[in-house]
Design an enzyme around this catalytic site. Structure first.
Site, short mmCIF file in Angstrom:
data_model
loop_
_atom_site.label_atom_id
_atom_site.label_comp_id
_atom_site.label_asym_id
_atom_site.label_seq_id
_atom_site.Cartn_x
_atom_site.Cartn_y
_atom_site.Cartn_z
N TYR A 1 0.85 -1.20 0.00
CA TYR A 1 0.00 0.00 0.00
C TYR A 1 0.87 1.23 0.00
CZ TYR A 1 -5.01 -0.04 -0.05
OH TYR A 1 -6.31 -0.06 -0.48
N GLU B 1 -0.43 4.79 -0.72
CA GLU B 1 -1.20 6.01 -1.01
C GLU B 1 -0.31 7.22 -0.80
OE1 GLU B 1 -4.78 5.99 1.28
OE2 GLU B 1 -5.78 4.59 -0.07
N ASP C 1 -4.64 13.47 -25.91
CA ASP C 1 -4.72 12.09 -25.46
C ASP C 1 -3.96 11.25 -26.48
OD1 ASP C 1 -5.33 9.48 -24.88
OD2 ASP C 1 -7.48 9.83 -24.56
N THR D 1 -2.13 6.06 -22.36
CA THR D 1 -2.04 4.74 -21.75
C THR D 1 -0.59 4.30 -21.87
OG1 THR D 1 -2.43 3.59 -23.84
CG2 THR D 1 -4.37 4.07 -22.50
N LYS E 1 -0.30 0.45 -25.09
CA LYS E 1 -0.58 0.31 -26.53
C LYS E 1 0.76 0.33 -27.28
CE LYS E 1 -5.25 1.86 -25.68
NZ LYS E 1 -6.31 2.87 -25.87
N ARG F 1 -0.56 -2.62 -18.55
CA ARG F 1 -1.84 -1.91 -18.69
C ARG F 1 -1.91 -0.78 -17.67
NH1 ARG F 1 -5.96 -2.95 -21.52
NH2 ARG F 1 -4.76 -4.68 -22.36
C1 PLP Z 1 -7.34 3.24 -25.07
C2 PLP Z 1 -7.67 4.68 -24.94
C3 PLP Z 1 -7.97 5.25 -23.69
C4 PLP Z 1 -8.27 4.53 -22.42
O1 PLP Z 1 -7.63 3.49 -22.05
P1 PLP Z 1 -8.11 2.46 -20.90
O2 PLP Z 1 -6.79 2.11 -20.32
O3 PLP Z 1 -8.78 1.37 -21.65
O4 PLP Z 1 -8.99 3.15 -19.95
C5 PLP Z 1 -8.15 6.61 -23.62
N1 PLP Z 1 -8.08 7.37 -24.72
C6 PLP Z 1 -7.84 6.86 -25.93
C7 PLP Z 1 -7.78 7.76 -27.09
C8 PLP Z 1 -7.64 5.49 -26.08
O5 PLP Z 1 -7.44 4.98 -27.29
#
Ligand code: PLP
Length: 435
Positions: free
Chosen positions: A53, A55, A199, A225, A228, A234
């Protein structure tokens, strides 16, 4: 990595794991948002830091015994800073959606207006979908792609921005095959006095290696993220190019004092929307960022794009329609309207043949999100396996045969066999698979 304990103590769960290892090994993974982490990342993500933990933030935790996880979090922050040229990084968001939630709540008050790319045009749930927190908490003005070019319609973006005076504009999306136009969005945001949030969940790896433009000079805040194209565990992350006392008069949730933007973002992630951070995942992020700083990762990202462009060319030569006519990145978006098959039917037929893609809306799609007229195909995962341009041409041939004959069981079996041969040539997690 051995699963001896799991196999002995819980054969049922072990079996499920074995089946997933087999599936990942024996199918062609073309979902643009997926990848395969290294063994090093896997080991750290499966490690003992899941027990801790922590926090708070390094040096300021609510729990004792955090010295060592502090080292892990600092390592992740420092490496991410270098990768993205960002002065401030928060590596705690559990996912991309959490990163977006914290960033949005930092810059925008509930009820205020934001603009984001329409989900049906390649945006993301968290960019204002009515079924998502973003669509419920904020007044959403979606912008769209241009029907002819398949790219963001900046005439519309400017017009909507002038009309609705959004507090913030989000750029980036989940199915946009072209570079995100940070500079053009910056112009619009500047004109109407809006914050600009990028994003980069999808192209993050390409941004880190310089194959995609960087948002840092143009955006107030950047979210991503880590799983990807960045090929980490993740998770999510928030970044700011230049920290310092925030010029926006934003105030800290608790004290109401004007603080540095980094302090406000930190407190919005925790305690604002999250509790204890996933320290095993944060440590695995550090490992992945270390990998992303190597020349080998740069070569990998170059290959991702070469592979996507080779696929795009091959699809075009077979009379497929690609949204925007091609790709700058790791993904192609195929409009199947001229192929007499829906996205849903294509996804299912390909899955039966061992090829994993996802159905996807195309701009101005007449079908519902559950049916769709398109499929999205990405190269990050197969490129990690070692596939090159020749294999891309082979894959397009396999996909084409299924799309042309979605109900032909013999053809399905033939393609399945060829998929298996390809997969065996490029083994994945071989020792786990063999165990
Ligand atoms: C995949 C994605 C997210 C969110 O990802 P999670 O980890 O699945 O919550 C946010 N914005 C864009 C543009 C994405 O492609």
């Amino acid at each position: 990595m051995s699963f001896a304990s799991l196999a002995a103590s819980d054969p049922q769960a072990y079996n499920i794991l074995k089946k997933e290892i087999g599936r990942e090994h024996n199918t062609l993974e073309l979902i643009a948002s997926e990848n395969f982490v290294s063994r090093a990342v896997l080991e750290m993500a499966g490690g003992v830091m899941t027990n801790k933990y922590a926090e708070g933030y390094p040096g300021k935790r609510y729990y004792g015994g955090c010295d060592i996880v502090d080292e892990a979090e600092n390592l992740a922050r420092e490496r991410a800073s270098r990768l993205f040229n960002a002065e401030y990084v928060n590596v705690q968001p559990h996912s991309g959606s959490q990163a977006n939630m914290a960033a949005l709540l930092t810059f925008v008050k509930v009820g205020e207006t934001i603009m984001g790319l329409d989900l049906a045009h390649g945006g993301h749930l968290t960019h204002g979908s009515p079924v998502n927190f973003s669509g419920k908490l904020f007044n959403i003005i979606p912008y769209h792609l241009d029907a002819d070019t398949g790219r963001v319609d900046f005439d519309e973006v400017m017009k909507l921005a002038r009309e609705h005076k959004p507090r913030l504009i989000i750029c980036g999306g989940s199915a946009y095959p072209r570079f995100i136009e940070f500079e053009q969005f910056h112009e619009v945001a500047d004109t109407v006095g809006a914050f600009l949030m990028a994003d980069i969940a999808h192209p993050a790896g390409l941004v880190a290696t310089g194959f995609h433009p960087s948002p840092m000079p143009y955006c107030d805040v950047v979210t991503t993220t880590t799983h990807k194209t960045l090929r980490g565990p993740r998770g999510g992350m928030i970044m700011v190019g230049k920290d310092g006392e925030n010029p926006f008069g934003l105030t800290a949730p608790k004290s109401g004092r004007v603080k540095n933007i980094s302090e406000i973002l930190d407190s919005m992630v925790m305690p604002g929307i999250q509790g204890g951070p996933l320290m095993h995942i944060i440590a695995a992020k550090a490992v992945a960022f270390g990998e992303a700083l190597t020349p080998g990762f740069r070569d990998y990202c170059r290959q991702i794009i070469d592979n996507a462009q080779a696929m795009a060319a091959e699809f075009l030569s077979r009379d497929y329609q690609l949204v925007s006519g091609g790709t700058d990145t790791h993904l192609v978006l195929i409009d199947l309207t001229n192929k007499a098959i829906t996205g849903k039917a294509a996804e299912k037929a390909l899955e039966r043949a061992g090829i994993t893609v996802n159905k996807n809306m195309v701009p101005f799609d007449k079908r519902s999100p559950f049916i769709t007229s398109g499929i999205r195909i990405g190269t990050p995962a197969v490129t990690t396996r070692g596939f090159g341009v020749d294999e891309m041409k082979t894959i397009v041939n396999l996909i084409d045969r299924i799309i042309k004959n979605p109900d032909d069981e013999q053809e399905e079996q033939n393609v399945r066999n060829e998929v298996q041969i390809l997969c065996n040539r490029f083994p994945l997690y071989q020792d786990l698979f063999d165990e």
